[in-house]
Design a protein around this motif. Structure first.
Motif, PDB file in Angstrom:
ATOM      1  N   GLY A   1     -39.789  53.905  49.860  1.00 13.11           N
ATOM      2  CA  GLY A   1     -39.430  52.763  49.331  1.00 13.11           C
ATOM      3  C   GLY A   1     -40.209  51.455  49.969  1.00 13.11           C
ATOM      4  N   ALA A   2     -41.083  51.752  50.975  1.00 11.09           N
ATOM      5  CA  ALA A   2     -41.802  50.422  51.465  1.00 11.09           C
ATOM      6  C   ALA A   2     -42.960  50.164  50.341  1.00 11.09           C
ATOM      7  CB  ALA A   2     -42.380  50.873  52.896  1.00 11.09           C
ATOM      8  N   GLY A   3     -42.935  48.651  50.126  1.00 16.54           N
ATOM      9  CA  GLY A   3     -43.930  48.451  49.343  1.00 16.54           C
ATOM     10  C   GLY A   3     -45.482  48.503  50.308  1.00 16.54           C
ATOM     11  N   LEU A   4     -46.468  48.637  49.362  1.00 15.56           N
ATOM     12  CA  LEU A   4     -47.688  48.399  49.849  1.00 15.56           C
ATOM     13  C   LEU A   4     -48.391  47.633  49.109  1.00 15.56           C
ATOM     14  CD1 LEU A   4     -48.286  52.608  49.478  1.00 15.56           C
ATOM     15  CD2 LEU A   4     -48.057  51.259  51.576  1.00 15.56           C
ATOM     16  N   TYR A   5     -49.211  46.738  49.931  1.00 17.71           N
ATOM     17  CA  TYR A   5     -49.984  45.472  49.517  1.00 17.71           C
ATOM     18  C   TYR A   5     -51.325  45.379  49.686  1.00 17.71           C
ATOM     19  CZ  TYR A   5     -45.247  43.378  49.657  1.00 17.71           C
ATOM     20  OH  TYR A   5     -44.027  43.183  49.270  1.00 17.71           O
ATOM     21  N   ALA A   6     -52.236  44.937  48.904  1.00 18.73           N
ATOM     22  CA  ALA A   6     -53.852  44.694  49.012  1.00 18.73           C
ATOM     23  C   ALA A   6     -53.860  43.246  48.526  1.00 18.73           C
ATOM     24  CB  ALA A   6     -54.256  45.665  47.990  1.00 18.73           C
ATOM     25  N   PRO A   7     -54.995  42.743  49.029  1.00 20.53           N
ATOM     26  CA  PRO A   7     -55.234  41.384  48.727  1.00 20.53           C
ATOM     27  C   PRO A   7     -55.441  40.911  47.268  1.00 20.53           C
ATOM     28  CG  PRO A   7     -56.481  41.981  50.764  1.00 20.53           C
ATOM     29  CD  PRO A   7     -55.711  43.344  50.062  1.00 20.53           C
ATOM     30  N   VAL A   8     -55.007  39.883  46.799  1.00 24.57           N
ATOM     31  CA  VAL A   8     -55.106  39.841  45.356  1.00 24.57           C
ATOM     32  C   VAL A   8     -56.500  39.696  44.737  1.00 24.57           C
ATOM     33  CG1 VAL A   8     -52.958  38.509  44.929  1.00 24.57           C
ATOM     34  CG2 VAL A   8     -55.003  37.134  45.420  1.00 24.57           C
ATOM     35  N   GLU A   9     -57.332  39.314  45.739  1.00 19.46           N
ATOM     36  CA  GLU A   9     -59.036  39.176  45.186  1.00 19.46           C
ATOM     37  C   GLU A   9     -59.524  40.588  45.228  1.00 19.46           C
ATOM     38  OE1 GLU A   9     -58.010  38.103  48.475  1.00 19.46           O
ATOM     39  OE2 GLU A   9     -57.676  35.837  47.647  1.00 19.46           O
ATOM     40  N   VAL A  10     -58.802  41.772  45.574  1.00 24.14           N
ATOM     41  CA  VAL A  10     -59.284  43.144  45.664  1.00 24.14           C
ATOM     42  C   VAL A  10     -58.602  43.747  44.293  1.00 24.14           C
ATOM     43  CG1 VAL A  10     -59.422  45.291  46.684  1.00 24.14           C
ATOM     44  CG2 VAL A  10     -59.349  43.155  48.229  1.00 24.14           C
ATOM     45  N   ARG A  11     -59.791  44.186  43.603  1.00 28.61           N
ATOM     46  CA  ARG A  11     -59.359  44.809  42.167  1.00 28.61           C
ATOM     47  C   ARG A  11     -58.668  46.105  42.128  1.00 28.61           C
ATOM     48  NH1 ARG A  11     -59.788  42.189  37.707  1.00 28.61           N
ATOM     49  NH2 ARG A  11     -60.165  44.076  36.354  1.00 28.61           N
ATOM     50  N   GLU A  12     -59.538  47.005  43.082  1.00 30.50           N
ATOM     51  CA  GLU A  12     -59.043  48.385  43.250  1.00 30.50           C
ATOM     52  C   GLU A  12     -59.088  48.531  44.814  1.00 30.50           C
ATOM     53  OE1 GLU A  12     -61.129  51.273  41.195  1.00 30.50           O
ATOM     54  OE2 GLU A  12     -61.693  50.316  39.431  1.00 30.50           O
ATOM     55  N   CYS A  13     -58.099  49.130  45.377  1.00 32.39           N
ATOM     56  CA  CYS A  13     -57.727  49.419  46.706  1.00 32.39           C
ATOM     57  C   CYS A  13     -57.103  50.684  46.968  1.00 32.39           C
ATOM     58  CB  CYS A  13     -56.913  48.301  47.304  1.00 32.39           C
ATOM     59  SG  CYS A  13     -56.657  48.244  49.013  1.00 32.39           S
ATOM     60  N   PRO A  14     -57.743  51.506  47.530  1.00 28.60           N
ATOM     61  CA  PRO A  14     -57.069  52.963  47.734  1.00 28.60           C
ATOM     62  C   PRO A  14     -55.655  52.615  48.651  1.00 28.60           C
ATOM     63  CG  PRO A  14     -59.389  52.786  48.627  1.00 28.60           C
ATOM     64  CD  PRO A  14     -59.046  51.433  48.160  1.00 28.60           C
ATOM     65  N   ARG A  15     -54.932  53.641  48.410  1.00 28.47           N
ATOM     66  CA  ARG A  15     -53.392  53.468  49.287  1.00 28.47           C
ATOM     67  C   ARG A  15     -53.642  53.607  50.709  1.00 28.47           C
ATOM     68  NH1 ARG A  15     -48.279  55.436  47.009  1.00 28.47           N
ATOM     69  NH2 ARG A  15     -48.270  54.905  44.915  1.00 28.47           N
ATOM     70  N   LEU A  16     -54.714  54.433  51.125  1.00 30.57           N
ATOM     71  CA  LEU A  16     -55.052  54.505  52.331  1.00 30.57           C
ATOM     72  C   LEU A  16     -55.273  53.116  53.227  1.00 30.57           C
ATOM     73  CD1 LEU A  16     -55.604  56.588  54.849  1.00 30.57           C
ATOM     74  CD2 LEU A  16     -58.173  56.595  53.971  1.00 30.57           C
ATOM     75  N   VAL A  17     -55.767  52.161  52.739  1.00 26.77           N
ATOM     76  CA  VAL A  17     -56.119  50.881  53.390  1.00 26.77           C
ATOM     77  C   VAL A  17     -55.184  49.779  52.983  1.00 26.77           C
ATOM     78  CG1 VAL A  17     -58.521  51.509  53.900  1.00 26.77           C
ATOM     79  CG2 VAL A  17     -57.727  50.260  51.525  1.00 26.77           C
ATOM     80  N   MET A  18     -53.976  50.160  52.226  1.00 32.48           N
ATOM     81  CA  MET A  18     -52.932  49.107  51.826  1.00 32.48           C
ATOM     82  C   MET A  18     -52.132  48.756  52.759  1.00 32.48           C
ATOM     83  SD  MET A  18     -51.713  49.983  48.054  1.00 32.48           S
ATOM     84  CE  MET A  18     -53.096  50.322  46.601  1.00 32.48           C
ATOM     85  N   ALA A  19     -51.645  47.895  52.988  1.00 36.96           N
ATOM     86  CA  ALA A  19     -50.709  47.480  54.192  1.00 36.96           C
ATOM     87  C   ALA A  19     -49.137  47.234  53.833  1.00 36.96           C
ATOM     88  CB  ALA A  19     -50.967  46.204  54.645  1.00 36.96           C
TER      89      ALA A  19
END
Length: 67
Positions: free
Chosen positions: A34-52
């Motif tokens: 249930g922890a959210g995974l975030y990516a910068p809004v400027e990045v259109r596609e982001c693999p889960r591996l590098v999300m925070a």
């Protein structure tokens, strides 16, 4: 992976947060726990591996922002 709404029952984390350096991060996915995974809004596609996670972003100073 474009910005897609995450079902509210999946995570209680905010939809968008801003780190102290001004970067705005959007909620893109959630872990099984249930922890959210975030990516910068400027990045259109982001693999889960590098999300925070919110906890990882909090190390840099974070606040919720309006969607």
């Amino acid at each position: 992976m474009a910005d897609q709404p995450i079902p509210q029952e999946t995570t209680k984390d905010p939809e968008r947060v801003q780190t102290s350096n001004g970067t705005i991060w959007s909620l893109r996915a959630a872990t099984r726990g249930g922890a959210g995974l975030y990516a910068p809004v400027e990045v259109r596609e982001c693999p889960r591996l590098v999300m925070a996670t919110l906890a990882e972003l909090a190390e840099h100073g974070v606040k919720a922002v309006a969607a």
